[in-house]
Design an enzyme around this catalytic site. Structure first.
Site, PDB file in Angstrom:
ATOM      1  N   ARG A  52       3.284   1.352 -13.611  1.00 60.04           N
ATOM      2  CA  ARG A  52       3.708   1.976 -14.870  1.00 60.04           C
ATOM      3  C   ARG A  52       2.963   3.300 -15.101  1.00 60.04           C
ATOM      4  NH1 ARG A  52       6.873  -0.873 -18.445  1.00 60.04           N
ATOM      5  NH2 ARG A  52       7.075  -3.111 -18.090  1.00 60.04           N
TER       6      ARG A  52
ATOM      7  N   SER B  81       1.977   7.209 -15.808  1.00 59.20           N
ATOM      8  CA  SER B  81       2.334   8.175 -16.841  1.00 59.20           C
ATOM      9  C   SER B  81       1.821   9.543 -16.419  1.00 59.20           C
ATOM     10  CB  SER B  81       1.720   7.780 -18.187  1.00 59.20           C
ATOM     11  OG  SER B  81       2.270   8.549 -19.239  1.00 59.20           O
TER      12      SER B  81
ATOM     13  N   PHE C 219       0.850  -1.186   0.000  1.00 60.50           N
ATOM     14  CA  PHE C 219       0.000   0.000   0.000  1.00 60.50           C
ATOM     15  C   PHE C 219       0.890   1.241   0.000  1.00 60.50           C
ATOM     16  CE2 PHE C 219      -2.790   3.255   1.600  1.00 60.50           C
ATOM     17  CZ  PHE C 219      -4.086   2.876   1.268  1.00 60.50           C
TER      18      PHE C 219
ATOM     19  N   GLY D 108       0.146   5.127  -1.870  1.00 65.30           N
ATOM     20  CA  GLY D 108      -0.746   6.257  -1.658  1.00 65.30           C
ATOM     21  C   GLY D 108      -2.211   5.874  -1.604  1.00 65.30           C
TER      22      GLY D 108
ATOM     23  N   PHE E 106       4.427  -9.753  -7.521  1.00 66.77           N
ATOM     24  CA  PHE E 106       5.670 -10.517  -7.528  1.00 66.77           C
ATOM     25  C   PHE E 106       6.537 -10.198  -6.314  1.00 66.77           C
ATOM     26  CE2 PHE E 106       5.577 -10.520 -12.460  1.00 66.77           C
ATOM     27  CZ  PHE E 106       4.568 -11.473 -12.441  1.00 66.77           C
TER      28      PHE E 106
ATOM     29  N   TYR F 114      -8.430   8.938 -22.978  1.00 62.72           N
ATOM     30  CA  TYR F 114      -8.899   8.935 -21.594  1.00 62.72           C
ATOM     31  C   TYR F 114     -10.366   9.350 -21.602  1.00 62.72           C
ATOM     32  CZ  TYR F 114      -8.622   9.871 -16.520  1.00 62.72           C
ATOM     33  OH  TYR F 114      -8.793   9.861 -15.160  1.00 62.72           O
TER      34      TYR F 114
END
Length: 534
Positions: A213, A215, A129, A131, A266, A453
């Site tokens: 990942r 952006s 955990f 934010g 992982f 988006y």
């Protein structure tokens, strides 16, 4: 400060919708208030923690202080699920299923390893955990009915330091629990910036950026977060994985890419080494208008492919421009520009560099049909760039449903993808009796493609989560059918997992399962996220 448990961010920044917007929602979408809003934190019926005394002692031994193993109701509620609209609707209604048994706060790599050993020894699952900003079920573990293991939230907030800075190589090593604003402040003391400013910037952490990942809104100039990462350290139930000893390498497959986007399935990221850029001396944001989304997208493609590429480059479609989401803090403001499609173009760097690129980009935009609107729209966008999640909370308060989703594709596929997703959302929600307003913007551009988006607003109806689920699934199907990726930057979580595995293909999915079995053979890390449980 903790984030608002029943919404987004700092409660002091939440503002109600203007009366004009509430009236528009009522007249356009049939939105009416439902109930009295979210229940209070003290009104929640929170069950006792199922953590055994032996497990509690083991976790205490791992982190060394009772203050860092929390089983009180408030701590557990604040670590329940993430910040998607279904997450918020559930918690606002008093649904506290999915509570962690405890919140554990390690301080350093070795303590994370110790916590994982304690979890393995006492039959506990563990959910990293940062934010808490996931909007795709990344903090909502799923397990088969036969798996009754409690889980602990592994809160990394104590791991919030700048570990090393190399001004010669322009690199920094950061701990995963460091929030983005604090990271920027620490780097600025040395004259550097990371340049990563996603909408979740105020609350998200360095580890979360890597794990999902991420952006940022300035990705046209600074790149995605995964492009910034030079090395990572991963704590797993089977030991430590170190990746990245040079900026680039031909020494086999790049194991950094195995950790980036792994979403805690992982292992737990315990440090991230990133490349830095000099702190810009000049920042300018400006507005442009195009007659259509197609025309504007062609202009963005021209800049992305042929340059000069701005630092920020985004384009709202006609509906988003009309409603005002191109400038979230201008909604309801009289006189705000609403015609055509609005683009925001930003430049950062030295004064000389900004002036040169600004002039070159303006020439391209005008040649492509753009009309210059001045700096005011751009600066207004920059001022309100983190306000959209607060707007979502205000919409929920008046009985509207508001949610987002995103994707990306090659430029040649973008028009078909845009139409397919918009049509799928409109058809599914209309059939459910809550016809929507579907808006879209291009927010990240590349030489070979771009992201889309989407924002969806409709009435909540009798059961808003039940209305949204088939619409979300229809959008996911449309994305894959039109050649898009199931996520550009929100990640996989549990919400996108099944479509991600189809995107990866059977052999790719089997390869991921093999990695999971080797690094986490007991399946204790974030079960059901990225891969099916079991």
């Amino acid at each position: 400060m903790d984030m608002l448990w029943s919404g987004w961010g700092d409660p002091a920044k939440a503002t109600p919708l203007p009366d004009s917007v509430t009236a528009l929602l009522r007249d356009l979408l049939g939105v009416v208030p439902r109930g009295t809003g979210p229940v209070g934190l003290t009104d929640l019926d929170v069950p006792e923690s199922p953590l055994t005394a032996a497990a509690h002692r083991a976790l205490l031994d791992a982190v060394g202080d009772a203050a860092h193993v929390r089983t009180d109701a408030e701590s557990r509620v604040r670590h329940t699920r993430g910040k998607s609209t279904p997450d918020l609707l559930r918690i606002r209604s008093g649904d506290v299923t999915g509570l962690p048994a405890a919140v554990v706060l390690p301080d350093g790599h070795d303590e994370v390893l110790a916590v994982l050993r304690a979890c393995a020894a006492h039959g506990l699952a563990a959910v990293p955990f940062g934010g808490g900003t996931s909007v795709v079920g990344g903090l909502a573990p799923e397990r088969p009915a036969s798996d009754r293991r409690p889980f602990v939230a592994l809160d990394l907030r104590r791991m919030d330091r700048l570990l090393a800075l190399d001004p010669v190589s322009r690199t920094a090593t950061l701990q995963p629990g460091l929030r983005a604003p604090r990271a920027e402040a620490l780097l600025a003391e040395h004259g550097f910036t990371l340049g990563h400013f996603p909408q979740s910037y105020e609350w998200a952490t360095i580890g979360g950026f890597a794990a999902a990942r991420s952006s940022g809104q300035a990705s046209a100039g600074y790149g995605r977060f995964d492009e910034m990462v030079l090395g990572l350290t991963l704590a797993t139930p089977e030991g430590t994985l170190e990746t990245g000893r040079a900026p680039r390498s031909a020494a086999g497959p790049d194991l950094r890419q195995l950790v980036l986007g792994s979403e805690g399935a992982f292992g737990v990221i315990t440090s991230v080494t990133v490349r830095l850029r000099p702190l810009p001396t000049t920042r300018v944001h400006e507005g442009w208008r195009f007659a259509s989304f197609e025309e504007g997208a062609a202009a963005l493609r021209r800049l992305a492919q042929d340059g000069p590429r701005p630092t920020v480059l985004r384009l709202s479609d006609e509906t988003e421009t009309l409603i005002g989401l191109a400038q979230p803090d201008a909604i309801g403001v009289p006189g705000a520009s609403r015609a055509g499609c609005q683009a925001i173009v930003g430049h950062e760097g030295t004064a000389e560099d900004v002036a040169r690129r600004r002039e070159g980009a303006a020439a391209v935009l005008r040649e492509c049909g753009g009309t210059y609107l001045g700096e005011e729209p751009g600066e207004r966008w920059a001022h309100g760039r983190y306000s959209a999640p607060y707007l979502r909370d205000a919409l929920l308060d008046v009985g509207a449903f508001a949610e987002t989703l995103e994707t990306a594709a090659f430029w040649s596929r973008l028009p078909g993808l845009y139409a397919a997703v918009r049509d799928a959302l409109t058809a599914a929600l209309t059939e459910a009796g809550t016809p929507p307003l579907v808006m879209c913007h291009v927010s990240h551009v590349y030489e070979n493609g771009a992201s889309l988006y989407f924002t969806v607003v409709c009435a909540q109806g009798e059961d808003p989560v039940a209305h949204w689920t088939p619409a979300k699934h229809a959008a996911n199907e449309a994305i894959l059918a039109a050649g898009g990726t199931i996520s550009h930057h929100h990640g996989v979580g549990t919400d996108h997992r099944d479509w991600y595995l189809r995107e990866a293909g059977p052999l790719g999915a089997d390869a991921l399962r093999a990695v999971k079995r080797r690094l986490d053979p007991a399946g204790l890390l974030n079960p059901g996220v990225l891969l099916p449980p079991g």
